[in-house]
Every structure is written in structure tokens, then in C-alpha cells.
Design a protein around this motif. Structure first.
Motif, PDB file in Angstrom:
ATOM      1  N   SER A   1       7.301   7.105 -18.531  1.00  0.00           N
ATOM      2  CA  SER A   1       8.620   6.718 -19.056  1.00  0.00           C
ATOM      3  C   SER A   1       9.440   5.965 -18.032  1.00  0.00           C
ATOM      4  N   TRP A   2       9.360   6.380 -16.783  1.00  0.00           N
ATOM      5  CA  TRP A   2      10.310   5.843 -15.815  1.00  0.00           C
ATOM      6  C   TRP A   2       9.659   5.070 -14.688  1.00  0.00           C
ATOM      7  N   ILE A   3       8.697   5.670 -14.022  1.00  0.00           N
ATOM      8  CA  ILE A   3       8.169   5.035 -12.812  1.00  0.00           C
ATOM      9  C   ILE A   3       7.327   3.805 -13.152  1.00  0.00           C
ATOM     10  N   ALA A   4       6.575   3.913 -14.261  1.00  0.00           N
ATOM     11  CA  ALA A   4       5.688   2.802 -14.601  1.00  0.00           C
ATOM     12  C   ALA A   4       6.471   1.529 -14.941  1.00  0.00           C
ATOM     13  N   SER A   5       7.749   1.646 -15.220  1.00  0.00           N
ATOM     14  CA  SER A   5       8.471   0.421 -15.568  1.00  0.00           C
ATOM     15  C   SER A   5       9.165  -0.215 -14.359  1.00  0.00           C
ATOM     16  N   LEU A   6       8.919   0.333 -13.165  1.00  0.00           N
ATOM     17  CA  LEU A   6       9.494  -0.291 -11.966  1.00  0.00           C
ATOM     18  C   LEU A   6       8.545  -1.372 -11.478  1.00  0.00           C
ATOM     19  N   GLU A   7       9.082  -2.544 -11.207  1.00  0.00           N
ATOM     20  CA  GLU A   7       8.231  -3.564 -10.588  1.00  0.00           C
ATOM     21  C   GLU A   7       8.634  -3.680  -9.133  1.00  0.00           C
TER      22      GLU A   7
ATOM     23  N   THR B   1       0.848  -1.189   0.000  1.00  0.00           N
ATOM     24  CA  THR B   1       0.000   0.000   0.000  1.00  0.00           C
ATOM     25  C   THR B   1       0.885   1.241   0.000  1.00  0.00           C
ATOM     26  N   ALA B   2       1.968   1.165   0.784  1.00  0.00           N
ATOM     27  CA  ALA B   2       2.880   2.318   0.819  1.00  0.00           C
ATOM     28  C   ALA B   2       3.376   2.604  -0.598  1.00  0.00           C
ATOM     29  N   TRP B   3       3.742   1.565  -1.323  1.00  0.00           N
ATOM     30  CA  TRP B   3       4.219   1.769  -2.702  1.00  0.00           C
ATOM     31  C   TRP B   3       3.119   2.415  -3.553  1.00  0.00           C
ATOM     32  N   GLY B   4       1.874   1.985  -3.313  1.00  0.00           N
ATOM     33  CA  GLY B   4       0.752   2.598  -4.039  1.00  0.00           C
ATOM     34  C   GLY B   4       0.700   4.094  -3.777  1.00  0.00           C
ATOM     35  N   ARG B   5       0.885   4.451  -2.503  1.00  0.00           N
ATOM     36  CA  ARG B   5       0.823   5.890  -2.166  1.00  0.00           C
ATOM     37  C   ARG B   5       2.024   6.645  -2.732  1.00  0.00           C
ATOM     38  N   VAL B   6       3.171   5.970  -2.695  1.00  0.00           N
ATOM     39  CA  VAL B   6       4.364   6.608  -3.262  1.00  0.00           C
ATOM     40  C   VAL B   6       4.117   6.892  -4.743  1.00  0.00           C
ATOM     41  N   GLN B   7       3.520   5.907  -5.407  1.00  0.00           N
ATOM     42  CA  GLN B   7       3.234   6.123  -6.835  1.00  0.00           C
ATOM     43  C   GLN B   7       2.297   7.314  -7.020  1.00  0.00           C
TER      44      GLN B   7
ATOM     45  N   VAL C   1      12.559   7.758  -1.901  1.00  0.00           N
ATOM     46  CA  VAL C   1      12.889   7.478  -0.490  1.00  0.00           C
ATOM     47  C   VAL C   1      12.067   8.397   0.417  1.00  0.00           C
ATOM     48  N   TYR C   2      12.035   9.649   0.059  1.00  0.00           N
ATOM     49  CA  TYR C   2      11.320  10.627   0.879  1.00  0.00           C
ATOM     50  C   TYR C   2       9.840  10.263   0.975  1.00  0.00           C
ATOM     51  N   SER C   3       9.273   9.890  -0.140  1.00  0.00           N
ATOM     52  CA  SER C   3       7.838   9.616  -0.165  1.00  0.00           C
ATOM     53  C   SER C   3       7.496   8.334   0.609  1.00  0.00           C
ATOM     54  N   PHE C   4       8.358   7.322   0.531  1.00  0.00           N
ATOM     55  CA  PHE C   4       8.110   6.107   1.334  1.00  0.00           C
ATOM     56  C   PHE C   4       8.043   6.478   2.814  1.00  0.00           C
ATOM     57  N   ASN C   5       9.023   7.255   3.256  1.00  0.00           N
ATOM     58  CA  ASN C   5       9.061   7.624   4.674  1.00  0.00           C
ATOM     59  C   ASN C   5       7.836   8.454   5.053  1.00  0.00           C
ATOM     60  N   ARG C   6       7.465   9.332   4.167  1.00  0.00           N
ATOM     61  CA  ARG C   6       6.296  10.166   4.408  1.00  0.00           C
ATOM     62  C   ARG C   6       5.046   9.305   4.543  1.00  0.00           C
ATOM     63  N   ASN C   7       5.046   8.174   3.811  1.00  0.00           N
ATOM     64  CA  ASN C   7       3.868   7.304   3.856  1.00  0.00           C
ATOM     65  C   ASN C   7       4.017   6.178   4.870  1.00  0.00           C
ATOM     66  N   GLY C   8       4.900   6.385   5.821  1.00  0.00           N
ATOM     67  CA  GLY C   8       4.973   5.479   6.963  1.00  0.00           C
ATOM     68  C   GLY C   8       5.825   4.237   6.751  1.00  0.00           C
ATOM     69  N   GLN C   9       6.537   4.149   5.635  1.00  0.00           N
ATOM     70  CA  GLN C   9       7.386   2.974   5.422  1.00  0.00           C
ATOM     71  C   GLN C   9       8.837   3.443   5.471  1.00  0.00           C
ATOM     72  N   GLU C  10       9.564   2.973   6.488  1.00  0.00           N
ATOM     73  CA  GLU C  10      10.942   3.445   6.622  1.00  0.00           C
ATOM     74  C   GLU C  10      11.828   2.889   5.514  1.00  0.00           C
ATOM     75  N   VAL C  11      12.419   3.773   4.772  1.00  0.00           N
ATOM     76  CA  VAL C  11      13.273   3.350   3.658  1.00  0.00           C
ATOM     77  C   VAL C  11      14.456   4.303   3.601  1.00  0.00           C
ATOM     78  N   SER C  12      15.660   3.744   3.422  1.00  0.00           N
ATOM     79  CA  SER C  12      16.791   4.663   3.288  1.00  0.00           C
ATOM     80  C   SER C  12      17.503   4.506   1.947  1.00  0.00           C
ATOM     81  N   ARG C  13      17.266   3.370   1.282  1.00  0.00           N
ATOM     82  CA  ARG C  13      17.976   3.152   0.013  1.00  0.00           C
ATOM     83  C   ARG C  13      17.092   2.445  -0.990  1.00  0.00           C
ATOM     84  N   LEU C  14      17.506   2.510  -2.257  1.00  0.00           N
ATOM     85  CA  LEU C  14      16.803   1.761  -3.298  1.00  0.00           C
ATOM     86  C   LEU C  14      17.751   0.703  -3.852  1.00  0.00           C
TER      87      LEU C  14
END
Ligand SMILES: Nc1ncnc2c1ncn2[C@@H]1O[C@H](COP(=O)(O)OP(=O)(O)OP(=O)(O)O)[C@@H](O)[C@H]1O
Length: 456
Positions: free
Chosen positions: A25-31, A5-11, A62-75
């Protein structure tokens, strides 16, 4: 909230903060492949897409994941070659490669060449003293005509524009002379395809493909150091192309003579054309790059404004390389768009604290005071003392301003070093100079000269 769900919100965040075309071009091709230990993983169809997303949107994600409650520091990006690139995402790259005939070749799912970044063009390359020679040589090669220097060898430290110029040459040639077979690849890619060809007993095909190229561009040739059979194969390819008067363009992180574990004959081959280095950036080039990148960012975020002085501040403080400068700006815009604020000095210092710290040159307040008093021909004791006449007060304010912008000292700390003055006095001085720099060209020149002298 679940990870997915967090990924949904990040999107959703990303969709709202960039154009539809960029998103497609870019985000839609991330799985999305999950989060573990603060690392969010994605499958991508090519390493290029992963690199591009990381560089341009990494901070935002990264910023958006954290904002949406999922702690993330790297991709992390895993290449899953079975995945087809999102058809619309492949457009920019396809458009750039569509004109090649056999060079991108045969194996559609794994072409020999690497895709070109359509953004890396001469138009998007900012020219300044440190890179003007490299730029001129690259342009000359891209404009075609008789092959005068072969190979062209470009080298520099990291993040100073070698790859950009290589892509710009290839993009330009493909546009001007679509009939030519232009092949761009990295030394690593060359090695990988060479080894695959050996393993699959397809050496004849590999050799044939390489020799049918009209323009060959190989990035990061230092990776061939110590890889003897790869070097050997490359040496033959190289000779065949140069003998046939086909243009070869190479890049490396150092001059050919300094590449470790490179065979002598290879070294001398690399040196026999034109060897040019891109120098570290200077203030003007950094400012030019920032201005041009702001324009690009504003295509994505048309409503965001940058307060006066911010770009100058960044150009002065972030001296590492263009990639870091670009990353800082991307982060600033992403951050500002997500929190819904314009980009001002406070936000900049807050958002880029780590980058600014890492770039802190070791200029001291004392050094600044000495240089400024010399520059204005006044005694240091007068500059630090209590006298308020303008001939002392103005240099004092200039020195305070430089101390604030060129060191990481706080206002109270700077005040203490200026004859135990209060931090509000320093703040007033800094503001005064900031304002004057906009209206008084003499002060602007003084600041520039002093900065230059202090940077040396
Ligand atoms: N003069 C310039 N004008 C505009 N953008 C630039 C310039 N120089 C570098 N850049 C940008 O900075 C980033 C890093 O540049 P590039 O990848 O070309 O560096 P590099 O020298 O190849 O680095 P590396 O050694 O790490 O491969 C790229 O996004 C590139 O577009």
C-alpha cells in the motif's frame, strides 16, 4: 555500498517489519530519487501518500538507511502527478472514494477532492473529556438526518484530531449513504483548484462541481485568511450549499472570529452554525490513544511486546499533542522491530530522548517535594530527613518516583536533592512505587492525583 543498494536493503528491512499489505500500500509506491546532504528523496504520486509515509514510516526509513550504512536524517517527498499510484496501493483510497459520483470528478488524474485516510474513522478515534463534544457533534452530522447545525466548525491547536474527525465524518457518510456526493478538501486545495480554474477558464465547471456536492468538508480554513478572491468564491459556494440545506463542515486552527484577514461577512457565516473546539489532551486521553495505537502497531508487528509502565510513562511525559504521541510510538515500534528487542523503559528513554526533552515540563524536584509533603500532611523536613518510618518513607519514595518520571533529573541528582541520598536508594524507591502502583490502588490514585496537581 551504493545508495541504491542501501535503498534495496531498506526495502528489505521494511518488508520484514510490516505486513505485505502495508508494504504494497505504501512503500511500493515510493520512487527512490537519491540521497543528498543527508536527505533522501522520493517521488510519490500524491502528497497524501508522502505525508502518510512520513508520519507512519519516516522514522523507520531513516533508521534503516543509517543501519545500512547510508547516512540519512530526513526524508523529502516530491509529488509527481504523472506517476500513477501503484494499483494495489491506491486500494484503500479508491475504496473510500469509489462511492462518490461527480464530486471527485472529472479530472481523474487531479480530482477536486482529497483522498480519505481509511484509518481515520470514528472507531479509531479515542474519546475523552477534551474532545467529547467535538466527537458527539461530528457523529451527529455523520449519522445524517435533518441538518441541525450548519456549518459545523471544529477548531483546535495542532495535532489534536480535527482532520481525523473530518475524515471520520466523510468515511462514515460514504458508508451509510453511498448515494451522497461527499467532498473533502483542504482550504489550500480549494484555492489551488480555484486558481487553476481561473487560469484555464473553467470557472463554470468549477462552480458547478462544487454546487453539486451534498456534503462539503474543508480543512484548515485559516489558510483562506488574506486570500480575498478565494474567500469570495468560497463564500458563494458556502452560501449556495447552506441555502440548499447541504451539510458543510469546516476546520481551523482557531475560532472563526480569530482568523486573521478574514472578511467580516465570511467570519459571521462561519460562526452561524455550531463552533466547537477540541481541548488539549489530558492524561487519560493520552493513555487511551496510546493503548489504541499500540493495538494498531501490533497488527504490523505482532511479536512486539510493551513492558508495563511504558505507556503510562509516555502519557505522562509527552503532552504536546496526539501527533507527537503517535509518532513516538511508531518510532519505538520501528526501532524495536529493527533491533529485535521488546519495548521496555530503558529502550523507550533511549529511543525517544529528543521528544522527551522537548516535552519536559518545567516541574522541579522541589515543587514535587512540596506537593507530596502537603498531600500526605507531613513536614517537608521529615520527608527529606533520615527517618525511615513508613509514614515518611512512603511519601519520600512517591516523591522520588515523581521526580524521576516528571523531570529529566538523573538518579544521583535526585538523590542529592533528597537529603544527599545515594542513587541506589532513589532507584530502589522508584522501583518500589512502580511495583506498588500495579497492586495497590491507593498508591495508584495518589500518583494520579499528584500528577494532576503538578501538571496544572
Ligand atoms: N482522539 C484521537 N484518537 C486517535 N487518534 C487521534 C486522536 N486525535 C488525534 N489523533 C491522531 O493524531 C494525528 C494528528 O491528528 P489530526 O491530523 O487529526 O490533527 P489536526 O488537529 O488536524 O492537526 P493540524 O492542525 O496539524 O492539521 C492523526 O494521526 C490522528 O489520527
Amino acid at each position: 555500498m551504493g545508495e541504491a543498494t542501501a535503498w534495496g536493503r531498506v526495502q528489505d528491512d521494511l518488508r520484514n517489519s510490516m505486513s505485505k499489505a502495508k508494504f504494497q500500500s505504501w512503500i511500493a509506491s515510493l520512487e527512490y530519487a537519491g540521497v543528498s546532504d543527508g536527505v533522501v528523496s522520493f517521488d510519490v504520486p500524491t502528497a497524501f501518500i508522502g505525508n502518510y509515509v512520513e508520519q507512519h514510516f519516516g522514522d523507520m526509513i531513516v533508521y534503516s538507511f543509517n543501519r545500512n550504512g547510508q547516512e540519512v536524517s530526513r526524508l523529502r517527498f516530491g509529488v509527481n502527478a504523472d506517476r500513477q499510484a501503484n494499483p494495489s496501493e491506491a486500494q484503500p483510497v479508491k475504496a473510500a472514494t469509489a462511492k462518490t459520483s461527480t464530486a471527485d470528478f472529472g479530472h481523474d488524474s487531479d480530482p477536486l477532492g482529497l483522498p480519505l485516510d481509511p484509518q481515520m474513522t470514528f472507531d479509531n478515534f479515542v474519546v475523552g473529556k477534551p474532545n467529547e463534544l467535538a466527537h458527539a457533534a461530528a457523529r451527529r452530522v455523520a449519522e445524517g438526518g435533518p441538518v441541525t447545525f450548519n456549518p459545523l466548525f471544529l477548531y483546535s491547536g495542532v495535532g489534536l484530531g480535527k482532520t481525523h474527525l473530518m475524515h471520520a465524518i466523510a468515511n462514515e457518510i460514504r458508508q451509510r449513504q453511498p448515494e451522497l456526493n461527499v467532498l473533502y478538501l483542504s482550504a489550500e486545495r480549494f484555492m489551488y483548484r480555484f486558481i487553476t480554474a481561473l487560469r484555464e477558464r473553467k470557472m463554470m465547471e468549477f462552480k458547478h462541481l462544487l454546487r453539486s456536492v451534498d456534503v462539503l468538508l474543508v480543512d484548515d480554513v485559516q489558510f483562506m485568511g488574506g486570500k480575498d478572491s478565494t474567500q469570495e468564491e468560497f463564500f458563494h459556494t458556502f452560501n449556495a450549499l447552506v441555502d440548499a440545506r447541504k451539510q458543510v463542515i469546516l476546520s481551523g486552527d482557531r475560532a472563526p472570529g480569530e482568523i486573521k484577514n478574514m472578511e467580516d461577512r465570511m467570519r459571521s457565516r462561519l460562526q452561524c452554525g455550531l463552533v466547537i473546539d477540541l481541548h488539549p489532551t489530558d492524561y487519560e486521553l493520552r493513555l487511551g490513544v496510546l493503548q489504541s495505537k499500540v493495538a494498531q502497531q501490533q497488527d504490523i508487528y505482532p511479536d512486539l511486546k510493551v513492558a508495563p509502565g511504558v505507556l503510562e510513562f509516555l502519557a505522562q511525559r509527552i503532552t504536546t499533542n496526539v501527533r507527537v504521541l503517535e509518532g513516538a510510538l511508531v518510532r519505538l515500534f520501528a526501532h524495536a522491530s529493527l533491533v529485535g528487542l521488546d519495548i521496555d523503559m530503558d529502550q523507550t528513554i533511549d529511543c525517544l530522548a529528543d521528544i522527551l526533552r522537548a516535552n519536559d515540563r518545567k516541574v522541579t524536584v522541589e515543587e514535587i517535594q512540596r506537593k507530596v509533603s502537603d498531600y500526605y500532611h507531613i513536614r517537608l523536613s521529615d520527608m527529606l530527613g533520615p527517618k525511615r518510618v513508613r509514614s515518611f518513607a512512603r511519601p519520600r519514595q512517591v516523591a522520588m518516583y515523581l521526580s524521576k518520571t516528571m523531570t529529566s533529573r538523573s538518579l544521583p541528582d535526585i538523590g542529592r536533592r533528597f537529603g544527599k541520598r545515594d542513587h541506589t536508594t532513589v532507584m530502589h524507591g522508584v522501583r518500589k512505587i512502580e511495583d506498588l502502583a500495579q497492586t495497590d490502588s491507593q498508591i495508584a490514585d495518589d500518583l494520579e492525583n499528584l500528577r494532576r496537581a503538578l501538571e496544572e
